[in-house]
Scaffold this active site. Structure first.
Site, PDB file in Angstrom:
ATOM      1  N   GLU A 134       0.600  -1.224  -0.021  1.00 43.65           N
ATOM      2  CA  GLU A 134      -0.240  -0.317   0.001  1.00 43.65           C
ATOM      3  C   GLU A 134       0.601   1.042   0.045  1.00 43.65           C
ATOM      4  OE1 GLU A 134      -3.686   0.323   2.584  1.00 43.65           O
ATOM      5  OE2 GLU A 134      -3.251   2.304   3.378  1.00 43.65           O
ATOM      6  N   GLU A 139      -2.635  11.350   3.846  1.00 44.97           N
ATOM      7  CA  GLU A 139      -2.932  11.110   4.717  1.00 44.97           C
ATOM      8  C   GLU A 139      -3.771  12.362   5.587  1.00 44.97           C
ATOM      9  OE1 GLU A 139      -3.880   6.617   5.706  1.00 44.97           O
ATOM     10  OE2 GLU A 139      -2.057   6.230   5.504  1.00 44.97           O
TER      11      GLU A 139
END
Length: 254
Positions: A134, A139
């Protein structure tokens, strides 16, 4: 002196020969999301991945987004006793191996908000997570103002033990910023507004630390609450908008 000039010219030619080429983008200029490029992921993740694996509170729908003024705008809402939002992916439609992966975006804000721009390995259905790898290019969590997270999840380090960097940017909540990852067979380097913030380059690239030798697909979503975004959510902040101006992929010209 002549030999030196020739040598410099050869180097210069080599650099220009390796210039990046835009190989795919979505500028979000239409009236509706391009479904030849994007998939919707719907619901609350149940029964296989309830809370989307992070105890998130939102239900994803096809209705919590719009295209406006050349931007994709995802809106998180509190509707009665439930939270709604949108999550889209390019899985099976546009997947990329190596290059500069870039988005220009304006984050949503407030306690409990968790906008993200990230990637998963194309073999996730075969090997699962985190074996697929990932790449979290952006974020942001509303409970931590002025902070941007860039993270890699791999079998040797995932979840709370992931390879991650938190970087402070004053007023990152204001206006649009460019979030990018430059990914090569040797390393992945993350940038915010062209400032390098994190480099990941394990020397021994076993599958445990480097599942990044395969195509990955994009995910754009706005989550609410959960292990990372929450747990507390301030209901007074809704609705909240996460706006994406574009997504672009650059790779070296052949």
């Amino acid at each position: 002196m002549k030999k030196v000039l020739v040598f410099i010219a050869i180097i210069s030619f080599g650099v220009h020969a390796q210039e990046r080429e835009l190989v795919w983008s979505d500028e979000f200029n239409g009236d509706a999301l391009d479904l030849t490029s994007w998939n919707f992921e719907l619901g609350d993740g149940c029964p296989n991945l309830c809370g989307w694996g992070n105890n998130e509170r939102q239900v994803y729908t096809k209705e919590n987004h719009r295209l406006e003024d050349g931007k994709l705008i995802i809106t998180a809402k509190k509707e009665g006793d439930r939270y709604t939002s949108t999550r889209i992916t390019t899985q099976g439609k546009h997947e990329f191996q190596y290059g500069r992966m870039e988005a220009r975006a304006k984050v949503a804000v407030g306690q409990g908000i968790w906008p993200a721009f990230w990637m998963l390995g194309s073999d996730i259905k075969e090997v699962g997570w985190p074996a697929c790898g990932e790449i979290d290019i952006l974020e942001y969590v509303g409970r931590e103002e002025d902070m941007v997270y860039t993270t890699l999840h791999v079998p040797a380090g995932h979840g709370d033990s992931a390879f991650s960097k938190k970087t402070k940017f004053e007023d990152i909540e204001e206006g649009y910023h460019i979030y990018a990852a430059e990914w090569s067979p040797e390393q992945i380097e993350f940038f915010v507004d062209d400032q390098s913030v994190f480099v990941y380059n394990p020397e021994d690239k076993t599958k445990a630390v480097w599942p990044f030798d395969q195509p990955f697909y994009f995910i754009i979503n706005l989550a609410i609450g959960g292990n990372f975004g929450g747990p507390d959510v301030d209901d007074s902040i809704f609705p909240q908008e996460y706006a994406i101006d574009y997504v672009r992929v650059y790779q070296l010209e052949p």
